[in-house]
Write an enzyme that holds these catalytic residues in place. Structure first.
Site, mmCIF file in Angstrom:
data_model
loop_
_atom_site.group_PDB
_atom_site.id
_atom_site.type_symbol
_atom_site.label_atom_id
_atom_site.label_comp_id
_atom_site.label_asym_id
_atom_site.label_seq_id
_atom_site.Cartn_x
_atom_site.Cartn_y
_atom_site.Cartn_z
ATOM 1 N N HIS A 1 0.500 -9.190 -4.117
ATOM 2 C CA HIS A 1 -0.441 -8.183 -3.622
ATOM 3 C C HIS A 1 0.312 -6.868 -3.410
ATOM 4 O O HIS A 1 0.794 -6.567 -2.309
ATOM 5 C CB HIS A 1 -1.074 -8.656 -2.312
ATOM 6 C CG HIS A 1 -2.113 -7.725 -1.760
ATOM 7 N ND1 HIS A 1 -3.454 -7.839 -2.057
ATOM 8 C CD2 HIS A 1 -2.008 -6.650 -0.934
ATOM 9 C CE1 HIS A 1 -4.131 -6.885 -1.429
ATOM 10 N NE2 HIS A 1 -3.271 -6.146 -0.732
ATOM 11 N N ASP B 1 0.841 -1.199 0.000
ATOM 12 C CA ASP B 1 0.000 0.000 0.000
ATOM 13 C C ASP B 1 0.872 1.243 0.000
ATOM 14 O O ASP B 1 2.072 1.171 -0.257
ATOM 15 C CB ASP B 1 -0.936 -0.018 1.208
ATOM 16 C CG ASP B 1 -0.181 -0.243 2.519
ATOM 17 O OD1 ASP B 1 1.035 0.036 2.550
ATOM 18 O OD2 ASP B 1 -0.791 -0.703 3.499
ATOM 19 N N GLU C 1 1.551 -10.598 0.003
ATOM 20 C CA GLU C 1 1.990 -9.206 0.144
ATOM 21 C C GLU C 1 3.431 -9.159 0.653
ATOM 22 O O GLU C 1 3.761 -9.800 1.648
ATOM 23 C CB GLU C 1 1.087 -8.429 1.100
ATOM 24 C CG GLU C 1 1.420 -6.945 1.159
ATOM 25 C CD GLU C 1 0.390 -6.131 1.915
ATOM 26 O OE1 GLU C 1 0.383 -4.899 1.739
ATOM 27 O OE2 GLU C 1 -0.409 -6.713 2.680
ATOM 28 N N ASP D 1 -0.885 -18.500 -4.809
ATOM 29 C CA ASP D 1 -0.394 -17.287 -5.473
ATOM 30 C C ASP D 1 -1.576 -16.528 -6.079
ATOM 31 O O ASP D 1 -1.867 -16.622 -7.272
ATOM 32 C CB ASP D 1 0.622 -17.673 -6.555
ATOM 33 C CG ASP D 1 1.260 -16.458 -7.214
ATOM 34 O OD1 ASP D 1 1.088 -15.337 -6.695
ATOM 35 O OD2 ASP D 1 1.915 -16.625 -8.262
#
Length: 520
Positions: free
Chosen positions: A411, A78, A472, A463
């Site tokens: 991710h 993020d 992530e 995955d």
């Protein structure tokens, strides 16, 4: 006879490590790991940026608060700049440089390592805008997670949150002090004036953390859902320990001795070392002080610290009379369901370091089940590194971009959306979910060096981009691996010194042993 047998056993262990080291290219693993930090950069990117799919971002961070908070790192997939994992990652990068700098120089990576550290510490200097003020976070996790967009297109609020005497955060301020102190040691041979500046900030931050005590998540509630702190006593001991190592000021050693019991340093026996729990790191660092013969009148308390260091090492090595850390069937340390691999990585680094400390002291690890030679401890640390690199039931590298098989649906917002230099249109907040997050194809950008969360307790791994617990990558996962891979590379007698450039992203960082030429 006993000495001869011990020497023979040690020789066999060393040869075993060397022979096994030939299976993986640790030099390449170091190079890939350092690329991850470039991919996580926030701010104005430097001319020698090697990750070419990234662009400038967060150029107005702190503007609303009238403070310059441009720079630093995004911690995972993020775009929030969380202070605690960022500072811990810088501490771990610095510790790796301190212990294994020679190996890093052998593979022409020391310049990249110091640049990775400095990208963080330059930001911390800005964030530490006054002696008793530390800006601990930029961005809000809830609003950030509502969007799936590139950092270059960021449309979410960039709210900045600070710590001050009325809003304390001893854990966050303490970890940042530790990062500054450790970085000061790493920079000392190459840039003494910068090292001195870092120590000034480290000392002020430690005083602030100790004088105004409290959990940082009480002052920055928006961080609680993402990085809940279990306490701040370990960070205060951690910061004081690093300041003692950086300054040799006995007052810091007195601090960790005087507060050993009340802050849990000699009371907590742990099986985890992480961004949240520093006790094992404190205990092993203080064991070095003891084994170096520098304990003086504090020797009795330092022995108590070492007893807990031994507990950690024995528990990881499965020699702790049943009170061991869990292992998956494939041999990976398993401590947490979410992003477990970062905990295995940090434990492996710590065990490698402790192995070196024990070797230097010509000592052994005394476990309830057996005495363990330092080389055996290193071999266990190596088993964790090798599992990460592909020696596991799925024969998959969990370092993105390393080996033939690795996660391709990572991710990570930036990696999963076409680069701004390829797709020149803005990718909107919700549009990113529809067009990129849910697409079944592999990510268009390879986020080299990212250590993903990894498999579950049965070595199973899915995955899938939506499987953030496993796919992530995080800074706190990759940071300890830079030092660990450097150590393991140095064990290979056939390694050739020289650069390991990534083909599409050449090594442009100029560095020589006596001076770092370029820092940004």
């Amino acid at each position: 006879m006993m000495n001869s047998r011990r020497i023979f056993t040690t020789l066999i262990l060393v040869l075993t490590i060397i022979d096994a080291s030939l299976g993986f290219d640790y030099k390449e693993a170091v190079d890939k790991s350092l690329l991850f930090f470039e991919a996580q950069r926030s701010g104005k990117l430097p001319w020698n940026q090697r990750v070419k799919w990234r662009g400038d971002s967060g150029l107005y961070d702190g503007y609303q608060q009238k403070v310059n908070l441009v720079g630093g790192y995004y911690d995972a997939g993020d775009h929030v700049k969380f202070g605690l994992p960022m500072a811990y990652s810088v501490t771990m990068l610095s510790w790796g440089a301190i212990e294994y700098g020679r190996s890093m120089m052998d593979v022409n990576q020391m310049g990249h390592v110091l640049n990775a550290i400095k990208w963080g510490t330059d930001y911390f200097i800005k964030a530490h805008s006054q002696p008793n003020v530390l800006w601990g976070q930029v961005g809000d996790g809830d609003s950030d997670h509502y969007c799936w967009e590139r950092a270059e297109d960021m449309s979410t609020p960039r709210t900045a949150y600070k710590l001050d005497p009325e809003h304390p955060g001893s854990d966050l301020a303490g970890e940042t002090a530790a990062a500054m102190a450790a970085a000061a040691i790493a920079f000392r041979p190459y840039n003494s004036s910068y090292s001195d500046l870092l120590l000034v900030h480290a000392k002020q931050l430690f005083w602030f953390a100790d004088r105004f005590r409290g959990l940082f998540t009480n002052s920055i509630p928006s961080a609680k859902e993402f990085y809940t702190s279990s306490g701040y006593s370990d960070e205060l001991l951690w910061a004081a320990t690093w300041l003692h190592r950086a300054t040799k000021d006995a007052s810091y050693l007195k601090y960790v001795v005087d507060n050993a019991a009340s802050m849990g340093g000699t009371g907590w026996a742990v099986k985890e070392f992480s961004w949240d729990n520093k006790y094992a790191g404190v205990q092993i660092l203080l064991s070095k002080v003891l084994m170096d013969g520098d304990g003086g009148s504090y020797t009795a308390t330092l022995k108590q610290y070492q007893a807990k260091a031994n507990y950690f090492a024995c528990a990881c090595h499965q020699k702790n009379e049943g009170y061991n850390a869990l292992l998956t069937p494939g041999g990976l340390l398993y401590l947490h369901e979410w992003n477990n691999m970062q905990y295995a990585a940090s434990a492996a680094f710590l065990l490698a370091v402790y192995s070196d400390y024990l070797s230097a002291a010509k000592s052994v690890l005394k476990c309830p089940d057996a005495n363990v030679q330092p080389q055996e401890l290193l071999l266990f640390a190596k088993s964790q590194a090798d599992y990460i690199l592909g020696k596991n039931p799925k024969s998959m590298s969990y370092i993105v971009g390393y080996g033939q098989t690795y996660p391709i649906h990572v991710h990570h917002r930036g990696a999963s959306i076409a680069s701004i230099f390829v797709l020149h249109l803005v990718v909107g907040c919700v549009q990113g979910f529809d067009a990129w997050y849910r697409r079944p194809q592999a990510n268009p950008n390879i986020i080299h060096g990212g250590l993903v969360g990894g498999p579950d307790k049965n070595d199973k791994f899915d995955d899938d981009r939506s499987n953030y617990e496993q796919t992530e990558p995080t800074m706190s996962g990759t940071a300890p691996l830079v030092g660990l891979f450097s150590k393991l590379h140095s064990m290979n007698p056939n390694h050739a010194a020289g650069p390991t450039p990534t083909k599409a992203q050449p090594n442009t960082c100029k560095f020589r042993q006596t001076k770092v030429l370029y820092f940004y």
